[in-house]
Write an enzyme that holds these catalytic residues in place. Sequence first.
Site, mmCIF file in Angstrom:
data_model
loop_
_atom_site.group_PDB
_atom_site.id
_atom_site.type_symbol
_atom_site.label_atom_id
_atom_site.label_comp_id
_atom_site.label_asym_id
_atom_site.label_seq_id
_atom_site.Cartn_x
_atom_site.Cartn_y
_atom_site.Cartn_z
ATOM 1 N N HIS A 55 1.084 -45.298 34.618
ATOM 2 C CA HIS A 55 0.141 -45.726 35.675
ATOM 3 C C HIS A 55 -0.236 -44.530 36.541
ATOM 4 O O HIS A 55 0.646 -43.880 37.109
ATOM 5 C CB HIS A 55 0.779 -46.798 36.547
ATOM 6 C CG HIS A 55 1.141 -48.038 35.780
ATOM 7 N ND1 HIS A 55 0.327 -49.157 35.740
ATOM 8 C CD2 HIS A 55 2.214 -48.328 35.005
ATOM 9 C CE1 HIS A 55 0.891 -50.077 34.979
ATOM 10 N NE2 HIS A 55 2.039 -49.609 34.519
ATOM 11 N N HIS A 72 1.125 -56.149 30.003
ATOM 12 C CA HIS A 72 2.559 -56.080 30.285
ATOM 13 C C HIS A 72 3.104 -57.486 30.023
ATOM 14 O O HIS A 72 2.504 -58.477 30.454
ATOM 15 C CB HIS A 72 2.833 -55.793 31.763
ATOM 16 C CG HIS A 72 2.587 -54.388 32.220
ATOM 17 N ND1 HIS A 72 1.371 -53.784 32.168
ATOM 18 C CD2 HIS A 72 3.434 -53.490 32.788
ATOM 19 C CE1 HIS A 72 1.478 -52.551 32.670
ATOM 20 N NE2 HIS A 72 2.717 -52.347 33.059
ATOM 21 N N HIS A 91 1.997 -45.387 28.096
ATOM 22 C CA HIS A 91 2.180 -46.371 29.178
ATOM 23 C C HIS A 91 2.547 -45.634 30.461
ATOM 24 O O HIS A 91 3.708 -45.307 30.707
ATOM 25 C CB HIS A 91 3.275 -47.386 28.813
ATOM 26 C CG HIS A 91 3.390 -48.521 29.798
ATOM 27 N ND1 HIS A 91 3.312 -49.843 29.434
ATOM 28 C CD2 HIS A 91 3.563 -48.527 31.129
ATOM 29 C CE1 HIS A 91 3.436 -50.612 30.505
ATOM 30 N NE2 HIS A 91 3.595 -49.830 31.553
ATOM 31 N N ASP A 98 -6.643 -51.860 34.296
ATOM 32 C CA ASP A 98 -5.816 -53.062 34.345
ATOM 33 C C ASP A 98 -6.016 -53.864 35.598
ATOM 34 O O ASP A 98 -6.464 -53.378 36.628
ATOM 35 C CB ASP A 98 -4.360 -52.743 33.956
ATOM 36 C CG ASP A 98 -3.357 -52.660 35.069
ATOM 37 O OD1 ASP A 98 -3.781 -52.414 36.202
ATOM 38 O OD2 ASP A 98 -2.163 -52.849 34.762
ATOM 39 N N GLU A 113 8.779 -58.312 30.531
ATOM 40 C CA GLU A 113 9.434 -57.311 31.381
ATOM 41 C C GLU A 113 10.408 -58.032 32.330
ATOM 42 O O GLU A 113 11.588 -57.707 32.344
ATOM 43 C CB GLU A 113 8.376 -56.525 32.170
ATOM 44 C CG GLU A 113 8.939 -55.474 33.119
ATOM 45 C CD GLU A 113 7.859 -54.794 33.968
ATOM 46 O OE1 GLU A 113 6.752 -55.342 34.104
ATOM 47 O OE2 GLU A 113 8.152 -53.712 34.518
HETATM 48 N N1 ADE Z 1 2.363 -51.770 37.785
HETATM 49 C C1 ADE Z 1 2.876 -50.538 37.732
HETATM 50 N N2 ADE Z 1 4.000 -50.519 37.046
HETATM 51 C C2 ADE Z 1 4.242 -51.783 36.651
HETATM 52 C C3 ADE Z 1 5.263 -52.407 35.910
HETATM 53 N N3 ADE Z 1 6.288 -51.725 35.413
HETATM 54 N N4 ADE Z 1 5.191 -53.727 35.716
HETATM 55 C C4 ADE Z 1 4.158 -54.433 36.198
HETATM 56 N N5 ADE Z 1 3.162 -53.896 36.894
HETATM 57 C C5 ADE Z 1 3.197 -52.585 37.124
HETATM 58 ZN ZN ZN Z 2 3.671 -50.472 33.564
#
Ligand code: ADE
Ligand code: ZN
Length: 317
Positions: free
Chosen positions: A19, A187, A17, A128, A190
């Site tokens: 980005h 995701h 995970h 994504d 969160e």
């Molecule tokens: N894009 C990059 N990091 C993210 C995260 N932690 N939550 C949602 N979108 C994201």
């Molecule tokens: Zn993320």
Amino acid sequence: MSAMHKFIQALPKAELHLHLEGSMEPETLVEIDPALSLGEAQRMYRYADFAGFLASYVWAVRKLTEPKHYALIARRLLERLHQQNVLYAEITLSAGVILWRQQNLAEIYQALREEAAKSPVQVYWVFDSVRQFGVELAQTVAERAVEYAGDGVVAFGIGGDEEKGPAKWFHEVFAFTKRNGLRAVPHAGETVGPQSVWDALDLGADRIGHGIAAAQDEALMRHLRNANIPLEICISSNVCTGVVPSLRDHPVRRLYDAGVPIVLNSDDPPMFQTTLNGEYEIAARHFGFTENELRGLAANSFRYAFRYRQYPVPSNL
Ligand code: ADE
Ligand code: ZN
């Protein structure tokens, strides 16, 4: 270097995970945009809350205007992963933002594939979309992800704001990507509660990005354990975006002790002043994970990778 640091450095790891656009060091941002000062770039990487983080993420992504910028940040990222003994990575590309900005995704992806081919790290990609940008954009991203399914893309995901882009919008999009052989990595859980994780499971999630809200729901933890669906845990990310009040409040240990499968990840490492090894170190120092448990988490990172079977799981795990 402490003994724990050495142990973690030596562990073979996979990163699941992460980005790409969140992996830019402030120095690289300045290299890409020389009008920016290092101090400004560093200030943009501090936030009071999740909305502040997302605004900074979008600000950083907007600096990337050409395929060579994407190639540069991929090169730097892969160097850092290799230095940390990361053997395998599934890297998320914000393809939704690229298409939304009407950039040339084919050229950018080609540049990324060329960089990845030069690295000793085995790289696969997750395309994504951004929840709050809606279903039409997500469908377009999904179609492009399927187009590259034979060429390095292994999964489709949705990130961004769970509150403003509920899972129920995306059922058909995920049905389409799953039908075409891509795995699902939304995701969820969160910034909002456990229902969001249940909703992500309804989408056919193969892994959940974050999913920490599951710790509030015994039935959900039981389900994740029984269905063997892992949470991609990113401790520093959750602290820096304020979705947990403090490091002490992070539920990583509670989830682990409940038998929920977890993998440690770094999310957007420089934006949260962390690294993958740093996340393992936090697990050890602040949550009491023993060397054996850390070895198990590193093994999980290969076990839950979508293509790990093509490689021997490192023999020392
Ligand atoms: N894009 C990059 N990091 C993210 C995260 N932690 N939550 C949602 N979108 C994201
Ligand atoms: Zn993320």
